[in-house]
Each structure stands twice: as structure tokens, then as C-alpha cells.
Design a protein around this motif. Sequence first.
Motif, PDB file in Angstrom:
ATOM      1  N   VAL A   1       0.830  -1.207   0.000  1.00  0.00           N
ATOM      2  CA  VAL A   1       0.000   0.000   0.000  1.00  0.00           C
ATOM      3  C   VAL A   1       0.868   1.262   0.000  1.00  0.00           C
ATOM      4  O   VAL A   1       0.671   2.181  -0.804  1.00  0.00           O
TER       5      VAL A   1
ATOM      6  N   VAL B   1       3.008   3.123  -3.181  1.00  0.00           N
ATOM      7  CA  VAL B   1       2.548   4.070  -4.201  1.00  0.00           C
ATOM      8  C   VAL B   1       3.129   5.468  -3.964  1.00  0.00           C
ATOM      9  O   VAL B   1       3.011   6.335  -4.836  1.00  0.00           O
TER      10      VAL B   1
ATOM     11  N   GLU C   1      -4.920  -5.204  -4.675  1.00  0.00           N
ATOM     12  CA  GLU C   1      -5.822  -4.110  -4.282  1.00  0.00           C
ATOM     13  C   GLU C   1      -7.197  -4.691  -3.962  1.00  0.00           C
ATOM     14  O   GLU C   1      -7.728  -5.513  -4.699  1.00  0.00           O
TER      15      GLU C   1
ATOM     16  N   ALA D   1      -4.454  -0.191  -2.246  1.00  0.00           N
ATOM     17  CA  ALA D   1      -3.601  -0.048  -3.430  1.00  0.00           C
ATOM     18  C   ALA D   1      -2.664  -1.246  -3.488  1.00  0.00           C
ATOM     19  O   ALA D   1      -2.478  -1.955  -2.496  1.00  0.00           O
TER      20      ALA D   1
ATOM     21  N   ALA E   1       1.078  -1.452  -4.997  1.00  0.00           N
ATOM     22  CA  ALA E   1       2.152  -0.722  -5.677  1.00  0.00           C
ATOM     23  C   ALA E   1       2.930  -1.584  -6.657  1.00  0.00           C
ATOM     24  O   ALA E   1       3.529  -1.072  -7.609  1.00  0.00           O
TER      25      ALA E   1
END
Length: 239
Positions: free
Chosen positions: A77, A80, A97, A174, A176
Motif C-alpha cells: 500500500v 505508491v 488491491e 492499493a 504498488a
Amino acid sequence: MTATTPTVVLVHGAFADAASWSGVIAELQGHGIPVLAPPNPLRGLASDAAYVASVAAQIDGPVILVGHSYGGALITVAGVTENVVGLVYVAAYALEEGESLGELQGRFPLSPLVGNLKEWTYPTPEGGSAVEVTITEDAFPSVFAADVPADVTKVLAAAQRPLAAAAFEEKAIAAAWQTKPSWALIAGADEAINPEVERFGAKRAGATTVELAGASHAVAVSQPKEVADLIREAVRATA
């Protein structure tokens, strides 16, 4: 190493602290690589990842995030963050995600860790209480650190940092690895995370992967040179 050498940020997982990276830190420093091992709050996926991201964002220049175990979910996460140029997973969870730790683990047979957790409670800011977990002391050596000397393992078991139980259900906002290069070290004899979970996440992320056949979950303690070698590979590739 040049001024553009990425800073390596080592993120420990549950049931450990930043000292678990000591051998890896010494190896990296010996090769002139800047390194930082911040404390992981272990209070929840979103808040812990935000903390790791804030650490990375305050470092001048490029950063490589390295996550052990639950720390892998956090770098997924936090990665990003703009100046993060690579991710290294060490016996770790590489989430997709929208996926939680529980969902990723649930795809595969559960590890012995799951049946050897002790529940504690801690006070929340709102005045209530929440559940956190540690590994029972008698199971800790076999589950977490089977290839670490017994006297060291006793100390590690006594110094565990508990993880908030709610962290297992939070979903990653998220991933990455979808846009940044990744590397993964699989601990082949891991009894805390099923090695199949590590292999699956690494393959899905397209990570450059190495596997250490007899390594326990505490591979950064038992085989710091091998862990540092993979991190150095990531540093060379992104410098």
C-alpha cells in the motif's frame, strides 16, 4: 554507491520489532547502502501503511521498501508513494488491491501459526478495547524461528510486538507492485505463513524471486546475508 543510491526502509512484521533486521542492516551498511528501520505500529493495515508512507516521503531521494511478513502488506500500500522505486518482500504477504490478509491466506491451507495465537486486549482512543494477538511462547520457536538458536529464540519470544486482530480483515487500498518493480524471498520452511501464500503473491506481483529451502519465517535473523543480497540486487536495479 552514488548519491542516487536508494535508501532502504526495512519494515518489520507482527511479533517482531526493528531489531529483527539487525543482521541485514549491518550487511547493507557494510556495502555503503543507506538504511532505516522504523517501528511498525501494528495497529491496522491502513494506519500502519500511512505511517510507512510518511516515513518514505520524508526521505530525500529514491526509496526501496522492504517488508517482512505483515510488513509486506504495508509496503504494498505504502509503495505508491512517489519516491518509492522498488519493493522487496521477505517471507511476506503481497496483497492485491481490495484484498485482505485473511482472504489471501484463505486461498491455501492455514499455517501452524493460526492455532497458536494468544489473544490480549488493549484500550482504544475511544475508551473501549480491542483485541491483539501474539504467538504462544511454547509454539514460538517452531512456528516463527525454527532455524534460529534456542537462546536467541527465547529472547525473541519474550520481546514480541502484538498485532491488532482487526488488521487481518482490512483490505489493501492499493497494490504498488502493479506499477513498481518487486523482488521476493520465499522462506521454504515457513510455519508462520504458508510458503504457498508467499509464492502465489510473488508470482502475481511479477516479482524477481529467490527461495531458501530450509528457511524459517525469521529468515532475516537466521540468514541476514542472503536477505541483504536480494535487497542489494533491488538497489542495483533501481539506482
